[in-house]
Design a protein around this motif. Structure first.
Motif, mmCIF file in Angstrom:
data_model
loop_
_atom_site.group_PDB
_atom_site.id
_atom_site.type_symbol
_atom_site.label_atom_id
_atom_site.label_comp_id
_atom_site.label_asym_id
_atom_site.label_seq_id
_atom_site.Cartn_x
_atom_site.Cartn_y
_atom_site.Cartn_z
ATOM 1 N N GLY A 162 -13.286 -3.399 -7.455
ATOM 2 C CA GLY A 162 -13.079 -3.047 -6.433
ATOM 3 C C GLY A 162 -13.719 -1.701 -5.839
ATOM 4 O O GLY A 162 -13.921 -1.492 -4.964
ATOM 5 N N GLY A 163 -14.404 -0.977 -7.169
ATOM 6 C CA GLY A 163 -15.053 0.181 -6.852
ATOM 7 C C GLY A 163 -15.547 0.039 -6.638
ATOM 8 O O GLY A 163 -16.887 0.641 -5.596
ATOM 9 N N CYS A 221 -1.099 -1.329 -6.993
ATOM 10 C CA CYS A 221 -0.104 -2.233 -7.176
ATOM 11 C C CYS A 221 -0.322 -4.059 -8.464
ATOM 12 O O CYS A 221 0.338 -4.062 -9.198
ATOM 13 C CB CYS A 221 0.281 -3.237 -6.149
ATOM 14 S SG CYS A 221 0.753 -2.690 -4.787
ATOM 15 N N TYR A 222 -1.270 -3.859 -8.449
ATOM 16 C CA TYR A 222 -1.589 -5.307 -9.337
ATOM 17 C C TYR A 222 -1.760 -4.793 -10.446
ATOM 18 O O TYR A 222 -1.072 -5.412 -11.381
ATOM 19 C CB TYR A 222 -3.436 -5.315 -9.191
ATOM 20 C CG TYR A 222 -3.779 -6.431 -10.326
ATOM 21 C CD1 TYR A 222 -3.355 -7.693 -9.933
ATOM 22 C CD2 TYR A 222 -4.950 -6.135 -11.276
ATOM 23 C CE1 TYR A 222 -4.242 -8.616 -11.187
ATOM 24 C CE2 TYR A 222 -5.656 -7.526 -12.093
ATOM 25 C CZ TYR A 222 -5.174 -8.465 -11.420
ATOM 26 O OH TYR A 222 -5.751 -8.980 -12.797
ATOM 27 N N THR A 247 -8.429 3.270 0.821
ATOM 28 C CA THR A 247 -7.058 3.600 0.496
ATOM 29 C C THR A 247 -6.311 2.457 0.117
ATOM 30 O O THR A 247 -5.602 2.303 -0.757
ATOM 31 C CB THR A 247 -6.693 4.227 1.448
ATOM 32 O OG1 THR A 247 -6.924 5.218 1.342
ATOM 33 C CG2 THR A 247 -5.082 5.172 1.380
ATOM 34 N N LEU A 248 -6.927 1.613 0.610
ATOM 35 C CA LEU A 248 -5.806 0.160 0.948
ATOM 36 C C LEU A 248 -6.141 -0.166 -0.427
ATOM 37 O O LEU A 248 -5.462 -0.874 -1.329
ATOM 38 C CB LEU A 248 -6.012 -0.587 2.054
ATOM 39 C CG LEU A 248 -6.419 -0.108 3.593
ATOM 40 C CD1 LEU A 248 -6.708 -1.372 4.332
ATOM 41 C CD2 LEU A 248 -4.617 -0.110 3.374
ATOM 42 N N VAL A 249 -7.771 -0.029 -1.147
ATOM 43 C CA VAL A 249 -8.468 -1.159 -2.051
ATOM 44 C C VAL A 249 -7.516 -0.170 -3.473
ATOM 45 O O VAL A 249 -7.491 -0.930 -4.287
ATOM 46 C CB VAL A 249 -9.754 -1.058 -1.940
ATOM 47 C CG1 VAL A 249 -9.970 -1.352 -3.667
ATOM 48 C CG2 VAL A 249 -10.305 -1.855 -0.974
ATOM 49 N N LEU A 250 -7.718 1.085 -3.093
ATOM 50 C CA LEU A 250 -7.110 1.573 -4.369
ATOM 51 C C LEU A 250 -5.358 1.306 -3.928
ATOM 52 O O LEU A 250 -5.002 1.003 -5.148
ATOM 53 C CB LEU A 250 -6.785 2.955 -4.065
ATOM 54 C CG LEU A 250 -8.636 3.749 -4.515
ATOM 55 C CD1 LEU A 250 -8.451 5.404 -3.890
ATOM 56 C CD2 LEU A 250 -8.982 2.761 -5.787
#
Ligand SMILES: [Cu+2]
Lengths: 135, 315
Positions: free
Chosen positions: B34-35, B82-83, B74-77
């Motif tokens: 993600g990063g 949640c994960y 924001t969506l990725v974070l």
């Protein structure tokens, strides 16, 4: 800037409640209160009222309620910020020494910080959604 | 004990040998992904804005900056959050009632370990923890002086050890092997030399080992070891160290009842062999600066050898 609408002296120096700088911190303050309320509720509930299996369903409900209230307030603040930012036909940058530009600048800051605060509030709430117990 | 030979002595979270560590490794890889994705998009847009000549269309610019710079991160974070949060309940859930429970307390700069073997029954050891494979185990952690932190990277997360409080950690090793645990909270001079060995072994081997640990020591055999036992007492080692089955009952230092069976000495800083043991006893502070055991420089070579012979027999 030269492009900003003309304004008389009185208007520049007048501060009314819609130009107040305090609008900027309103949404982050709601997030901070929501954060504290959530964790205090959890701490007090888990220390005093949790049963032996440590389930914290009541805390989850409370935090959900706090979250709805917080998001509604933040949305209101953000909406009014955006409205003030959009006032008039002037184009950015709003850096004239006029009340109108000050109003727009504060409006934009208020709006953007509301978005950030909303995300932060949701992140806080997610913790309580996933962590169901006091353990 | 052939399994000792295949141990890899790993200290890596990314080479997991337990459920907790496996989840942490997964989380790490997703977060890395993600990063990297966010970085590529943000830096990609920045480079694009500089490299592509001429004016950019304002509408497109706005979409790219807001979409790539704010909405997408924001969506990725949020997904990563949640994960990660979804993992927590299982990691925190206490293990089944009858699970193995081990008390570990951090002491500057070593680990006091006690296996709960029955109602009010504990068997104490130090600086080495053996665990049965494929069984959940619960650690009850505390500290006798300052804050330490108990971490076996290959098996799971770390938990602070706080004076006057008991913290918990559940681990579930799923691979036989030898691993390394460390203190993960700076606690003074010898903090970096405060480690321990973790041996994950088949259930039957583990039970046999634990039965062995419950036994007191037997009489030393041979003249050197017998002389060593006398010296151990005469030199005052017993004031700080316990050897069950003898008069030595000190609690200041590690329990040495089965010291000879441990892989290492000095909180896992040196292999447990005769040379290192001699150095440890006579030049303690060279081996481990700051250590809370006086060096016994006055012992002559014979005396040292006797004590070493005695300690090595404590199986
Ligand atoms: Cu420590």
């Amino acid at each position: 800037m030269a492009m900003t609408e003309t304004s008389n002296h009185n208007e520049i120096n007048k501060t009314d409640h819609v130009t107040s700088i305090w609008w900027i911190v309103a949404a982050p303050a709601v997030w901070a209160v929501h954060f504290l309320a959530s964790y205090l509720t959890a701490a007090i509930f888990c220390a005093k009222f949790a049963d032996s299996d440590g389930s914290a369903g009541e805390v989850q409900l409370a935090v959900m309620a706090y979250t709805v209230v917080a998001i509604v307030i933040i949305a209101g603040v953000g909406w009014s910020g955006r409205r003030r930012h959009r006032d008039g036909h002037d184009r950015s940058p709003h850096d004239g020494a006029t009340t109108a530009d000050l109003r727009r600048m504060i409006g934009l800051s208020t709006f953007l910080l509301s978005l950030l605060s909303a995300v932060a509030t949701v992140f806080t709430a997610l913790v309580f959604y996933f962590v169901e117990t006091c353990h | 004990m052939s399994f000792l030979l295949i141990g890899d002595h790993s200290q890596s979270t990314l080479d997991p040998a337990g459920h907790g560590a496996a989840q942490i490794a997964d989380l790490f890889h997703w977060m890395l992904g993600g990063g990297v994705l966010i970085w590529l998009i943000v830096v990609g847009l920045a480079v694009y804005s500089v490299v592509v000549p001429g004016g950019h269309r304002p509408r497109l610019t706005k979409t790219l900056v807001i979409g790539g710079g704010a909405v997408f991160p924001t969506l990725v974070l949020t997904s990563l959050l949640c994960y990660a949060l979804a993992m927590l309940p299982e990691l925190h859930r206490p293990p089944p009632q009858a699970s193995l429970t081990i008390d570990v307390s951090g002491v500057r700069w070593w680990w006091r370990v006690a296996y709960r073997t029955g109602e009010n029954q504990r068997v104490e050891t130090a600086n080495e923890i053996r665990l049965p494979v494929d069984q959940p185990v619960e650690f009850k952690l505390t500290s006798e002086d300052v804050i330490h932190s108990f971490w076996i990277p290959a098996l799971g997360g770390k938990v602070d050890m706080i004076p006057g409080r008991e913290t918990r950690l559940k681990l579930h090793p799923n691979r036989v092997g030898t691993f390394r645990g460390v203190c993960a909270e700076y606690c003074g001079t010898a903090h970096a030399q405060m480690a321990f060995d973790v041996l994950v072994m088949p259930q039957a081997d583990f039970e046999q080992w634990l039965r062995g640990q419950q036994r007191d020591v037997s009489e030393p055999s041979g003249p050197a070891a017998t002389a060593g036992r006398a010296l151990f007492h005469r030199k005052g080692c017993g004031a700080c160290h316990t050897i069950r089955g003898t008069d030595a009952g000190g609690r200041v230092g590690p329990d040495l009842t089965h010291f000879g069976s441990r892989l290492s000495l000095g909180a896992a800083i040196k292999p447990n062999d005769a040379d290192n043991l001699r150095r440890w006893i006579s030049r303690t502070h060279d081996v481990k600066p700051g250590v809370q055991m006086p060096a016994f420089e006055m012992l002559n070579r014979d005396e040292l050898d006797s004590i070493v012979a005695y300690l090595e027999q404590l199986n």
